[in-house]
Design a protein around this motif. Structure first.
Motif, PDB file in Angstrom:
ATOM      1  N   GLU A   1       0.818  -1.210   0.000  1.00  0.00           N
ATOM      2  CA  GLU A   1       0.000   0.000   0.000  1.00  0.00           C
ATOM      3  C   GLU A   1       0.856   1.267   0.000  1.00  0.00           C
ATOM      4  OE1 GLU A   1      -3.540   1.725  -0.522  1.00  0.00           O
ATOM      5  OE2 GLU A   1      -3.262  -0.425  -0.354  1.00  0.00           O
ATOM      6  N   SER A   2       1.931   1.267   0.757  1.00  0.00           N
ATOM      7  CA  SER A   2       2.814   2.422   0.840  1.00  0.00           C
ATOM      8  C   SER A   2       3.476   2.730  -0.505  1.00  0.00           C
ATOM      9  CB  SER A   2       3.881   2.167   1.912  1.00  0.00           C
ATOM     10  OG  SER A   2       4.833   3.192   1.910  1.00  0.00           O
ATOM     11  N   GLU A   3       3.904   1.693  -1.193  1.00  0.00           N
ATOM     12  CA  GLU A   3       4.530   1.873  -2.507  1.00  0.00           C
ATOM     13  C   GLU A   3       3.522   2.376  -3.542  1.00  0.00           C
ATOM     14  OE1 GLU A   3       6.115  -2.018  -3.109  1.00  0.00           O
ATOM     15  OE2 GLU A   3       8.050  -1.481  -2.245  1.00  0.00           O
ATOM     16  N   LYS A   4       2.272   1.908  -3.437  1.00  0.00           N
ATOM     17  CA  LYS A   4       1.229   2.368  -4.349  1.00  0.00           C
ATOM     18  C   LYS A   4       0.956   3.864  -4.142  1.00  0.00           C
ATOM     19  CE  LYS A   4      -1.287  -1.957  -4.939  1.00  0.00           C
ATOM     20  NZ  LYS A   4      -2.540  -2.675  -4.706  1.00  0.00           N
ATOM     21  N   LEU A   5       0.890   4.285  -2.883  1.00  0.00           N
ATOM     22  CA  LEU A   5       0.667   5.701  -2.585  1.00  0.00           C
ATOM     23  C   LEU A   5       1.831   6.553  -3.093  1.00  0.00           C
ATOM     24  CD1 LEU A   5      -0.893   5.614   0.997  1.00  0.00           C
ATOM     25  CD2 LEU A   5      -2.024   6.249  -1.142  1.00  0.00           C
ATOM     26  N   GLN A   6       3.054   6.046  -2.928  1.00  0.00           N
ATOM     27  CA  GLN A   6       4.240   6.764  -3.402  1.00  0.00           C
ATOM     28  C   GLN A   6       4.221   6.903  -4.925  1.00  0.00           C
ATOM     29  OE1 GLN A   6       6.346   8.301  -1.513  1.00  0.00           O
ATOM     30  NE2 GLN A   6       7.758   8.940  -3.117  1.00  0.00           N
ATOM     31  N   CYS A   7       3.847   5.843  -5.644  1.00  0.00           N
ATOM     32  CA  CYS A   7       3.773   5.884  -7.108  1.00  0.00           C
ATOM     33  C   CYS A   7       2.705   6.881  -7.562  1.00  0.00           C
ATOM     34  CB  CYS A   7       3.451   4.507  -7.671  1.00  0.00           C
ATOM     35  SG  CYS A   7       4.862   3.389  -7.689  1.00  0.00           S
ATOM     36  N   LYS A   8       1.569   6.878  -6.870  1.00  0.00           N
ATOM     37  CA  LYS A   8       0.491   7.801  -7.196  1.00  0.00           C
ATOM     38  C   LYS A   8       0.937   9.251  -7.003  1.00  0.00           C
ATOM     39  CE  LYS A   8      -4.398   6.936  -6.740  1.00  0.00           C
ATOM     40  NZ  LYS A   8      -5.491   6.577  -5.878  1.00  0.00           N
ATOM     41  N   LYS A   9       1.676   9.488  -5.922  1.00  0.00           N
ATOM     42  CA  LYS A   9       2.168  10.831  -5.623  1.00  0.00           C
ATOM     43  C   LYS A   9       3.162  11.295  -6.690  1.00  0.00           C
ATOM     44  CE  LYS A   9       4.322  13.482  -1.928  1.00  0.00           C
ATOM     45  NZ  LYS A   9       4.933  13.439  -0.619  1.00  0.00           N
ATOM     46  N   VAL A  10       4.067  10.445  -7.087  1.00  0.00           N
ATOM     47  CA  VAL A  10       5.048  10.775  -8.119  1.00  0.00           C
ATOM     48  C   VAL A  10       4.336  11.022  -9.450  1.00  0.00           C
ATOM     49  CG1 VAL A  10       6.967   9.846  -9.490  1.00  0.00           C
ATOM     50  CG2 VAL A  10       6.969   9.594  -7.007  1.00  0.00           C
TER      51      VAL A  10
END
Length: 132
Positions: A3-12
């Motif tokens: 979930e954390s990596e998905k949020l980071q990708c979305k933010k980028v």
């Protein structure tokens, strides 16, 4: 992918889209101003005042300028309508290529002739590019 990596990708992804949008807006703004300056900026064409005439009742004044864009082009005469009794921006009313003199004659307060081209003020204009 957690979930954390998905949020980071979305933010980028959102930041990348925002930066791309800003660059596109800057490019469009610069391009738009360049086109305005190149084709519509009246002040760069007005060089030497060669004639000026006021309508019989003083409602309008027509100023004629000669423009010389350099060795690759001919002279052009540009006519500008000034509103004497109204707070309105001056208006381009006449543009003729391959002329260097202006003869302005008023028939009445709303009809002017510039080098033989008769215009009804304040609505009519003459541009050689549209009348060839």
């Amino acid at each position: 992918m957690n979930e954390s990596e998905k949020l980071q990708c979305k933010k980028v992804y959102k930041q990348t889209l925002l930066v791309l949008l800003i660059w596109i807006l800057i490019f469009v703004g610069i391009f738009g101003y360049g086109m305005y300056w190149l084709f519509f900026d009246w002040s760069r064409f007005k060089q030497d005042l060669i004639a000026e005439s006021t309508s019989p009742q003083g409602t309008y004044t027509v100023k004629a300028y000669v423009s010389d864009a350099g060795a690759t082009t001919s002279y052009a005469v540009l006519g500008e309508l000034i509103f004497n009794h109204e707070k309105r921006k001056s208006k381009k009313i006449y543009w003729q290529y391959r002329e260097s003199e202006a003869y302005i004659k008023w028939s009445d307060d709303d009809t002017v002739s510039i080098n033989g081209v008769t215009l009804n003020m304040p609505d009519e204009t003459y541009d050689y590019r549209e009348n060839e």
